[in-house]
Design a protein around this motif. Sequence first.
Motif, PDB file in Angstrom:
ATOM      1  N   GLU A  36      99.938  95.761 123.744  1.00 25.78           N
ATOM      2  CA  GLU A  36      98.477  95.643 123.011  1.00 25.78           C
ATOM      3  C   GLU A  36      97.422  95.550 123.842  1.00 25.78           C
ATOM      4  OE1 GLU A  36      99.598  90.488 121.816  1.00 25.78           O
ATOM      5  OE2 GLU A  36      99.896  91.907 120.365  1.00 25.78           O
ATOM      6  N   LYS A  37      97.310  94.468 125.223  1.00 23.79           N
ATOM      7  CA  LYS A  37      96.143  94.052 126.004  1.00 23.79           C
ATOM      8  C   LYS A  37      96.044  95.829 126.696  1.00 23.79           C
ATOM      9  CE  LYS A  37      96.303  89.646 125.677  1.00 23.79           C
ATOM     10  NZ  LYS A  37      97.300  89.292 125.218  1.00 23.79           N
ATOM     11  N   GLU A  38      96.938  96.648 126.646  1.00 24.36           N
ATOM     12  CA  GLU A  38      96.621  97.326 128.052  1.00 24.36           C
ATOM     13  C   GLU A  38      96.079  99.010 127.287  1.00 24.36           C
ATOM     14  OE1 GLU A  38      99.269  94.199 130.160  1.00 24.36           O
ATOM     15  OE2 GLU A  38      99.504  95.199 127.986  1.00 24.36           O
ATOM     16  N   LEU A  39      97.316  98.709 126.200  1.00 25.46           N
ATOM     17  CA  LEU A  39      96.487 100.343 125.256  1.00 25.46           C
ATOM     18  C   LEU A  39      95.701 100.269 124.811  1.00 25.46           C
ATOM     19  CD1 LEU A  39     100.364 100.944 124.331  1.00 25.46           C
ATOM     20  CD2 LEU A  39      98.941 102.103 126.030  1.00 25.46           C
ATOM     21  N   GLY A  40      94.175 101.579 124.493  1.00 16.47           N
ATOM     22  CA  GLY A  40      93.532 101.371 123.657  1.00 16.47           C
ATOM     23  C   GLY A  40      93.544 101.621 122.317  1.00 16.47           C
ATOM     24  N   GLU A  41      94.884 102.873 122.452  1.00 19.24           N
ATOM     25  CA  GLU A  41      95.279 103.313 121.034  1.00 19.24           C
ATOM     26  C   GLU A  41      97.286 104.095 121.096  1.00 19.24           C
ATOM     27  OE1 GLU A  41      94.188 106.804 118.287  1.00 19.24           O
ATOM     28  OE2 GLU A  41      92.265 106.130 120.071  1.00 19.24           O
ATOM     29  N   VAL A  42      97.918 103.944 119.697  1.00 20.82           N
ATOM     30  CA  VAL A  42      99.439 104.344 119.869  1.00 20.82           C
ATOM     31  C   VAL A  42      98.818 105.081 118.715  1.00 20.82           C
ATOM     32  CG1 VAL A  42     101.528 104.185 119.511  1.00 20.82           C
ATOM     33  CG2 VAL A  42     100.231 103.171 121.197  1.00 20.82           C
ATOM     34  N   ALA A  43      98.831 107.075 119.026  1.00 23.83           N
ATOM     35  CA  ALA A  43      98.749 108.050 117.076  1.00 23.83           C
ATOM     36  C   ALA A  43     100.021 108.074 117.792  1.00 23.83           C
ATOM     37  CB  ALA A  43      97.797 108.972 118.313  1.00 23.83           C
ATOM     38  N   VAL A  80     106.204 103.284 130.419  1.00 26.84           N
ATOM     39  CA  VAL A  80     104.769 103.635 130.323  1.00 26.84           C
ATOM     40  C   VAL A  80     104.574 102.605 130.896  1.00 26.84           C
ATOM     41  CG1 VAL A  80     103.469 102.768 128.605  1.00 26.84           C
ATOM     42  CG2 VAL A  80     104.933 104.182 127.630  1.00 26.84           C
ATOM     43  N   ARG A  81     104.750 101.488 131.576  1.00 31.02           N
ATOM     44  CA  ARG A  81     104.812 100.596 131.878  1.00 31.02           C
ATOM     45  C   ARG A  81     104.309 100.741 133.375  1.00 31.02           C
ATOM     46  NH1 ARG A  81     107.753  96.688 134.486  1.00 31.02           N
ATOM     47  NH2 ARG A  81     108.908  98.994 135.095  1.00 31.02           N
ATOM     48  N   ASP A  82     105.564 101.480 133.855  1.00 26.56           N
ATOM     49  CA  ASP A  82     105.169 102.170 135.748  1.00 26.56           C
ATOM     50  C   ASP A  82     103.923 102.479 135.874  1.00 26.56           C
ATOM     51  OD1 ASP A  82     107.342 100.961 136.148  1.00 26.56           O
ATOM     52  OD2 ASP A  82     108.893 102.735 135.872  1.00 26.56           O
ATOM     53  N   ARG A  83     103.266 103.556 134.474  1.00 25.73           N
ATOM     54  CA  ARG A  83     101.556 104.320 134.677  1.00 25.73           C
ATOM     55  C   ARG A  83     100.720 102.972 134.260  1.00 25.73           C
ATOM     56  NH1 ARG A  83     102.322 110.146 132.267  1.00 25.73           N
ATOM     57  NH2 ARG A  83     104.736 110.573 133.808  1.00 25.73           N
ATOM     58  N   ILE A  84     100.865 102.105 133.149  1.00 23.22           N
ATOM     59  CA  ILE A  84      99.855 101.289 132.871  1.00 23.22           C
ATOM     60  C   ILE A  84      99.802 100.133 133.861  1.00 23.22           C
ATOM     61  CG2 ILE A  84      98.839 103.078 130.813  1.00 23.22           C
ATOM     62  CD1 ILE A  84     100.241 100.645 128.834  1.00 23.22           C
ATOM     63  N   ALA A  85     100.682  99.699 134.103  1.00 22.03           N
ATOM     64  CA  ALA A  85     100.542  98.498 134.507  1.00 22.03           C
ATOM     65  C   ALA A  85     102.252  97.485 135.370  1.00 22.03           C
ATOM     66  CB  ALA A  85     100.731  97.530 132.804  1.00 22.03           C
ATOM     67  N   THR A  89     105.966  92.691 134.396  1.00 22.22           N
ATOM     68  CA  THR A  89     107.844  92.655 134.185  1.00 22.22           C
ATOM     69  C   THR A  89     107.527  92.387 132.391  1.00 22.22           C
ATOM     70  OG1 THR A  89     109.928  90.590 134.438  1.00 22.22           O
ATOM     71  CG2 THR A  89     107.278  89.825 133.362  1.00 22.22           C
ATOM     72  N   LEU A  90     108.650  93.154 132.292  1.00 18.71           N
ATOM     73  CA  LEU A  90     108.917  93.293 130.942  1.00 18.71           C
ATOM     74  C   LEU A  90     110.071  92.770 130.031  1.00 18.71           C
ATOM     75  CD1 LEU A  90     109.337  97.468 131.124  1.00 18.71           C
ATOM     76  CD2 LEU A  90     107.463  95.877 129.876  1.00 18.71           C
ATOM     77  N   GLY A  91     110.206  91.581 130.560  1.00 17.59           N
ATOM     78  CA  GLY A  91     111.141  90.432 130.696  1.00 17.59           C
ATOM     79  C   GLY A  91     112.489  90.454 129.929  1.00 17.59           C
TER      80      GLY A  91
END
Length: 95
Positions: A36-43, A80-85, A89-91
């Motif tokens: 929610e903090k890393e993505l600008g939008e999801v379409a 997605v995490r590997d590209r933006i953050a 950790t994803l827990g």
Amino acid sequence: MTLEHKRPRLEIEYCTQCRWLPRATWMAQELLTTFEKELGEVARVPGTGGVFEVRLDGEGVWSRKSDAAFTDAAELKRLVRDRIAPDRTLGHSER
């Protein structure tokens, strides 16, 4: 927000003929909740011909075309995490 800090746009293109809107909606919810903090939008982008693709700022993240079966939410979150953050950790999703 300045252009240097623009958060990425994630697209999920899904086949309307296959009735994959519920799957696209579920994946969108999972990704937006996790990032929610890393993505600008999801379409969600309607398509045809069996398409189900996930793109981040226009670049492919995952495609059903190259993978006969659907991926699960945990794997898609890792991609997605590997590209933006990458340091995040994803827990429990990583177990």
